[in-house]
Design an enzyme around this catalytic site. Structure first.
Site, mmCIF file in Angstrom:
data_model
loop_
_atom_site.group_PDB
_atom_site.id
_atom_site.type_symbol
_atom_site.label_atom_id
_atom_site.label_comp_id
_atom_site.label_asym_id
_atom_site.label_seq_id
_atom_site.Cartn_x
_atom_site.Cartn_y
_atom_site.Cartn_z
ATOM 1 N N TYR A 131 -15.166 -27.182 36.972
ATOM 2 C CA TYR A 131 -15.366 -25.737 36.943
ATOM 3 C C TYR A 131 -16.186 -25.324 35.463
ATOM 4 O O TYR A 131 -15.992 -25.856 34.538
ATOM 5 C CB TYR A 131 -14.123 -24.774 36.566
ATOM 6 C CG TYR A 131 -12.979 -24.976 37.923
ATOM 7 C CD1 TYR A 131 -13.365 -24.354 39.180
ATOM 8 C CD2 TYR A 131 -11.941 -25.608 37.741
ATOM 9 C CE1 TYR A 131 -12.663 -24.529 40.053
ATOM 10 C CE2 TYR A 131 -11.059 -25.845 38.987
ATOM 11 C CZ TYR A 131 -11.325 -25.072 40.195
ATOM 12 O OH TYR A 131 -10.765 -25.370 41.144
ATOM 13 N N SER A 138 -7.089 -20.940 43.031
ATOM 14 C CA SER A 138 -6.818 -19.557 43.426
ATOM 15 C C SER A 138 -5.334 -19.263 44.101
ATOM 16 O O SER A 138 -4.666 -18.494 43.909
ATOM 17 C CB SER A 138 -7.885 -19.075 44.584
ATOM 18 O OG SER A 138 -9.267 -19.162 43.900
ATOM 19 N N LEU A 166 -13.277 -11.588 43.495
ATOM 20 C CA LEU A 166 -14.283 -12.860 43.270
ATOM 21 C C LEU A 166 -15.515 -12.359 43.994
ATOM 22 O O LEU A 166 -15.548 -12.155 45.331
ATOM 23 C CB LEU A 166 -13.827 -13.904 43.953
ATOM 24 C CG LEU A 166 -14.560 -15.094 43.822
ATOM 25 C CD1 LEU A 166 -14.750 -15.646 42.339
ATOM 26 C CD2 LEU A 166 -13.995 -16.394 44.603
ATOM 27 N N HIS A 222 -17.962 -21.761 35.583
ATOM 28 C CA HIS A 222 -17.918 -20.036 35.373
ATOM 29 C C HIS A 222 -18.806 -19.626 34.437
ATOM 30 O O HIS A 222 -18.602 -19.134 33.184
ATOM 31 C CB HIS A 222 -16.377 -19.914 34.732
ATOM 32 C CG HIS A 222 -15.185 -20.073 35.870
ATOM 33 N ND1 HIS A 222 -15.070 -19.460 37.155
ATOM 34 C CD2 HIS A 222 -14.539 -21.023 35.746
ATOM 35 C CE1 HIS A 222 -14.149 -20.064 37.738
ATOM 36 N NE2 HIS A 222 -13.538 -20.998 37.130
ATOM 37 N N ASP A 248 -9.129 -3.691 49.404
ATOM 38 C CA ASP A 248 -10.213 -4.643 49.408
ATOM 39 C C ASP A 248 -11.376 -3.848 50.001
ATOM 40 O O ASP A 248 -11.076 -2.656 50.818
ATOM 41 C CB ASP A 248 -9.813 -5.826 50.413
ATOM 42 C CG ASP A 248 -10.706 -7.051 50.129
ATOM 43 O OD1 ASP A 248 -10.671 -8.009 49.508
ATOM 44 O OD2 ASP A 248 -12.265 -7.027 50.592
ATOM 45 N N GLU A 306 -16.502 -24.033 41.349
ATOM 46 C CA GLU A 306 -16.470 -22.778 42.078
ATOM 47 C C GLU A 306 -17.362 -22.302 42.938
ATOM 48 O O GLU A 306 -17.339 -21.229 43.532
ATOM 49 C CB GLU A 306 -16.055 -21.932 40.978
ATOM 50 C CG GLU A 306 -17.312 -21.257 40.011
ATOM 51 C CD GLU A 306 -17.624 -22.272 39.053
ATOM 52 O OE1 GLU A 306 -18.525 -21.962 37.992
ATOM 53 O OE2 GLU A 306 -16.865 -23.244 38.843
ATOM 54 N N ALA A 355 -8.992 -12.536 37.578
ATOM 55 C CA ALA A 355 -10.637 -12.795 37.321
ATOM 56 C C ALA A 355 -11.318 -13.126 36.224
ATOM 57 O O ALA A 355 -12.503 -13.124 35.851
ATOM 58 C CB ALA A 355 -11.438 -11.421 38.056
ATOM 59 N N ILE A 356 -10.443 -13.360 35.398
ATOM 60 C CA ILE A 356 -10.697 -13.257 33.778
ATOM 61 C C ILE A 356 -11.747 -14.501 33.502
ATOM 62 O O ILE A 356 -12.684 -14.536 32.428
ATOM 63 C CB ILE A 356 -9.680 -13.625 32.954
ATOM 64 C CG1 ILE A 356 -9.983 -13.283 31.151
ATOM 65 C CG2 ILE A 356 -8.867 -14.799 32.956
ATOM 66 C CD1 ILE A 356 -10.570 -11.875 31.080
ATOM 67 N N ASP A 357 -11.745 -15.605 34.153
ATOM 68 C CA ASP A 357 -12.622 -16.847 34.254
ATOM 69 C C ASP A 357 -14.326 -16.364 34.520
ATOM 70 O O ASP A 357 -15.027 -16.985 34.070
ATOM 71 C CB ASP A 357 -12.237 -17.883 34.956
ATOM 72 C CG ASP A 357 -11.182 -18.928 34.571
ATOM 73 O OD1 ASP A 357 -11.345 -18.980 33.334
ATOM 74 O OD2 ASP A 357 -10.490 -19.331 35.348
ATOM 75 N N VAL A 385 -5.086 -14.951 30.731
ATOM 76 C CA VAL A 385 -4.949 -16.201 30.487
ATOM 77 C C VAL A 385 -6.214 -16.903 31.210
ATOM 78 O O VAL A 385 -6.298 -16.633 32.554
ATOM 79 C CB VAL A 385 -3.621 -16.980 30.564
ATOM 80 C CG1 VAL A 385 -3.686 -18.508 30.478
ATOM 81 C CG2 VAL A 385 -2.469 -16.375 29.692
ATOM 82 N N ASN A 438 -6.979 -19.850 31.732
ATOM 83 C CA ASN A 438 -6.796 -21.226 32.681
ATOM 84 C C ASN A 438 -5.167 -20.983 33.126
ATOM 85 O O ASN A 438 -4.450 -22.020 32.863
ATOM 86 C CB ASN A 438 -6.890 -22.335 31.910
ATOM 87 C CG ASN A 438 -6.340 -22.216 30.728
ATOM 88 O OD1 ASN A 438 -5.788 -21.498 29.746
ATOM 89 N ND2 ASN A 438 -5.951 -23.484 30.266
ATOM 90 N N LYS A 474 -9.863 -9.383 28.001
ATOM 91 C CA LYS A 474 -10.377 -10.357 27.031
ATOM 92 C C LYS A 474 -9.451 -11.542 27.341
ATOM 93 O O LYS A 474 -8.272 -11.368 27.501
ATOM 94 C CB LYS A 474 -10.319 -10.013 25.545
ATOM 95 C CG LYS A 474 -8.958 -9.674 24.969
ATOM 96 C CD LYS A 474 -9.099 -8.998 23.472
ATOM 97 C CE LYS A 474 -7.412 -8.687 23.211
ATOM 98 N NZ LYS A 474 -7.571 -8.351 21.503
ATOM 99 N N ARG A 515 -4.036 -29.788 32.376
ATOM 100 C CA ARG A 515 -4.493 -30.531 33.604
ATOM 101 C C ARG A 515 -5.428 -31.729 33.400
ATOM 102 O O ARG A 515 -5.907 -31.701 32.240
ATOM 103 C CB ARG A 515 -5.185 -29.474 34.635
ATOM 104 C CG ARG A 515 -4.272 -28.583 35.332
ATOM 105 C CD ARG A 515 -5.235 -27.481 36.106
ATOM 106 N NE ARG A 515 -5.768 -26.640 34.898
ATOM 107 C CZ ARG A 515 -6.568 -25.564 35.215
ATOM 108 N NH1 ARG A 515 -6.928 -25.460 36.907
ATOM 109 N NH2 ARG A 515 -7.271 -24.907 34.442
ATOM 110 N N LYS A 524 -11.755 -27.827 33.329
ATOM 111 C CA LYS A 524 -12.246 -26.661 32.852
ATOM 112 C C LYS A 524 -13.530 -26.854 32.183
ATOM 113 O O LYS A 524 -14.197 -27.937 32.108
ATOM 114 C CB LYS A 524 -11.535 -26.309 31.454
ATOM 115 C CG LYS A 524 -10.047 -25.674 31.798
ATOM 116 C CD LYS A 524 -10.167 -24.570 33.093
ATOM 117 C CE LYS A 524 -10.829 -23.170 32.418
ATOM 118 N NZ LYS A 524 -11.084 -22.338 33.594
#
Length: 372
Positions: A94, A134, A240, A96, A198, A118, A268-270, A298, A300, A279, A15, A75
């Site tokens: 972003y 998202s 989130l 994070h 949820d 974010e 939610a890994i970010d 991943v 990103n 991880k 990106r 990023k």
């Protein structure tokens, strides 16, 4: 103002922070835009398109950082990039920060004004700059999860939609927000058996109404999650907490109850991930296996569909980028409480309470920020 757009350097990040049309709008507002050579190529935008939009092309990142007042990225800055930031820079990207003390310390030491996509809000308390990515990540999660279920990829060998005479795969989605709802839509489109979980009963009611009962809903407790994932072929973590680290909803012990070759996709890994065993991985090497369960983490995800993601992101960020450029950061932030909520670092301090709490760092609101 001079706005700089460097090439993204995170592994397999294609990106770019600004489209040529976005650059054109900034130029029309009287600003100068400088773009690193070939920064847009991964998203399908050529240097010639940026030049036609009125932007200048610079040879490398140091040239862009050295020339720009505001850096617009996608990023979080990597260590080599934070080293180029100064107190005169505004950084809009972003971040994070909650699970990333190294980046937080680098930004703090730089003295820059760092505004995180974010945590920018809208009048309804939603996150408009996180929403487009998202949406992409939610839709992608089902695609990548379905692929990871292939036997050759280490998965169970399950086709999510099944076929006549064979039951479909079971998809459990943790979180009924933007990512979760888009994941549910894609999974349902593949004819999977879909359950969304949820803590918010209103969100579950909205999900039930939107899908007209075709998607199952369940209130999220530890026991309910344990029961659902034990039967799942694909679990998508889509929780989130704005600005804060994601809660760990699936423990290592719970993996032993899951089917061999089941798949976890951690959107939610970010924010640190919502599975204890998560991880961060890359598009180059996206999965790993723990206790027989395939993990896709991943950090990103939307970078894999760089053109769609860049167009969607610029659509959302451009009004705020224009405000920052037109007014300068301090006035723009004080004029817009929603943009002000994006401020995470300024004057060497962490300025977002949840980030400070997660990092165990002091929180300090700048004296000049009066709107919050």
């Amino acid at each position: 103002m001079r706005v700089g757009v460097p090439t993204e350097i995170k592994v397999h990040e294609y990106r770019v922070g600004l489209t040529p049309n976005g650059a054109r709008e900034l130029v029309a507002h009287g600003h100068e835009v400088v773009v690193q050579k070939d920064a847009g190529v991964g998203a399908g935008f050529t240097d010639a398109e940026y030049v036609a939009a009125g932007a200048g092309i610079l040879p490398d990142a140091p040239a862009v950082f050295g020339a720009a007042d505001m850096i617009v990225k996608v990023k979080e800055p990597q260590p080599s990039e934070t080293a180029m930031l100064t107190a005169d820079h505004v950084l809009f990207t972003y971040l994070h920060l909650a699970p990333d003390p190294v980046q937080a310390e680098g930004l703090r030491k730089s003295g820059c004004t760092a505004i995180a996509y974010e945590t920018v809000t809208d009048r309804d308390g939603r996150l408009p700059l996180l929403r487009p990515m998202s949406e992409v990540a939610g839709r992608m999660s089902v695609q990548v999860g379905a692929t990871a279920l292939h036997k050759a990829a280490g998965g169970r060998g399950v086709l999510l939609g099944g076929v006549p005479g064979v039951t479909p795969g079971k998809v459990v989605i943790l979180g009924a927000g933007v990512s979760g709802s888009h994941a549910a839509e894609m999974a349902l489109g593949l004819r999977a058996d879909v359950t969304v979980m949820d803590l918010s009963l209103p969100k579950l009611a909205e999900t039930d109404q939107f899908f007209r009962g075709a998607v199952k809903t369940r209130y999220s407790t530890k026991g309910a999650i344990a029961e659902e994932i034990a039967e799942a072929d694909l679990v998508i973590g889509a929780v989130l907490v704005p600005g804060a680290a994601a809660p760990k909803l699936v423990s290592r012990a719970m993996l032993s109850t899951m089917k061999e070759g089941a798949v976890l996709v951690d959107i939610a890994i970010d924010q640190g991930g919502c599975f204890e065993t998560s991880k961060a991985t890359t598009h180059q090497d996206p999965t790993f296996i723990v206790d027989g369960v395939v993990h896709y983490c991943v950090a990103n995800m939307p970078g894999a569909v760089a053109r769609t993601s860049t167009l969607a992101l610029t659509n959302a960020t451009l009004p705020f980028t224009l405000a920052l450029a037109d007014k300068g950061a301090q006035r723009a932030l004080n004029d817009d409480i929603h943009l002000a909520r994006g401020l995470n670092v300024a004057e060497g301090e962490i300025t977002y309470q949840e980030v400070a709490d997660d990092l165990g760092a002091p929180f300090k609101k700048p004296d000049w920020l009066t709107v919050l």
